[in-house]
Motif scaffolding. Structure first.
Motif, PDB file in Angstrom:
ATOM      1  N   HIS A  48       0.770  -1.059   0.058  1.00 22.57           N
ATOM      2  CA  HIS A  48      -0.250  -0.154   0.244  1.00 22.57           C
ATOM      3  C   HIS A  48       0.908   1.292  -0.040  1.00 22.57           C
ATOM      4  CE1 HIS A  48      -3.612   2.458   0.695  1.00 22.57           C
ATOM      5  NE2 HIS A  48      -3.204   2.931   1.743  1.00 22.57           N
ATOM      6  N   GLN A  49       0.781   2.112  -0.848  1.00 23.69           N
ATOM      7  CA  GLN A  49       1.525   3.419  -1.175  1.00 23.69           C
ATOM      8  C   GLN A  49       3.182   3.256  -0.946  1.00 23.69           C
ATOM      9  OE1 GLN A  49      -0.424   5.945   1.615  1.00 23.69           O
ATOM     10  NE2 GLN A  49      -2.179   6.104   0.463  1.00 23.69           N
TER      11      GLN A  49
ATOM     12  N   GLU B 228      -2.818  -6.225  -2.946  1.00 22.15           N
ATOM     13  CA  GLU B 228      -2.794  -5.061  -2.527  1.00 22.15           C
ATOM     14  C   GLU B 228      -4.181  -4.625  -1.731  1.00 22.15           C
ATOM     15  OE1 GLU B 228      -3.788  -2.602  -6.083  1.00 22.15           O
ATOM     16  OE2 GLU B 228      -5.459  -4.377  -6.716  1.00 22.15           O
ATOM     17  N   LEU B 229      -3.795  -3.657  -0.680  1.00 25.64           N
ATOM     18  CA  LEU B 229      -4.759  -3.393   0.261  1.00 25.64           C
ATOM     19  C   LEU B 229      -6.093  -2.469  -0.639  1.00 25.64           C
ATOM     20  CD1 LEU B 229      -5.757  -3.208   3.127  1.00 25.64           C
ATOM     21  CD2 LEU B 229      -4.467  -0.826   3.016  1.00 25.64           C
TER      22      LEU B 229
END
Length: 134
Positions: free
Chosen positions: A13-14, A85-86
């Protein structure tokens, strides 16, 4: 007899990946891993990972692709680690973990990983390098 699959999730995430510190069993307590668990009969690895991340962390995630390698955890049990992925939610350590940390590429070596999770770190670092931050 076919090996049962254990899936671990490199949850991204990010531009960071989630590491989870084990609280049990005693022989691995305090070490870090990519969270996940055993696939149930009839589940695909992707379904198992998405279910386990929801049960263990309280998040919705999507399994993306398997990372290189597989490890015999014990006879009959094989670990495969997937990129994920979140999608929704803020992860919380609900089962088997007592702390979570989001790690950027330069922070991956800061925690004491379980051996099989440590072996996949180069692939995780490459994955993080490809993810836009922000």
């Amino acid at each position: 007899m076919e090996n049962r699959i254990v899936v671990g999730g490199a949850l991204v995430h990010q531009g960071r990946v989630l590491a989870a510190r084990r609280s049990a069993p005693a022989e691995v307590a305090g070490r870090w891993e990519f969270p996940g668990g055993k696939a149930e009969p009839g589940e695909t690895p992707q379904q198992a990972l998405e279910r386990e991340l929801h049960e263990e962390l309280g998040v919705r995630a999507r399994a993306l692709a398997p990372l290189p390698g597989e490890w015999l955890v014990r006879p009959g049990l094989v670990l495969r680690i997937w990129a994920a992925e979140l999608l929704a939610g803020e992860p919380h350590p609900l089962q088997d973990h007592d702390e979570l940390r989001w790690l950027g590429p330069a922070e991956l070596a800061e925690v004491d990983w379980l051996e099989h999770d440590r072996e996949v770190l180069p692939a995780v670092a490459a994955l993080l390098a490809d993810v836009p931050t922000g």
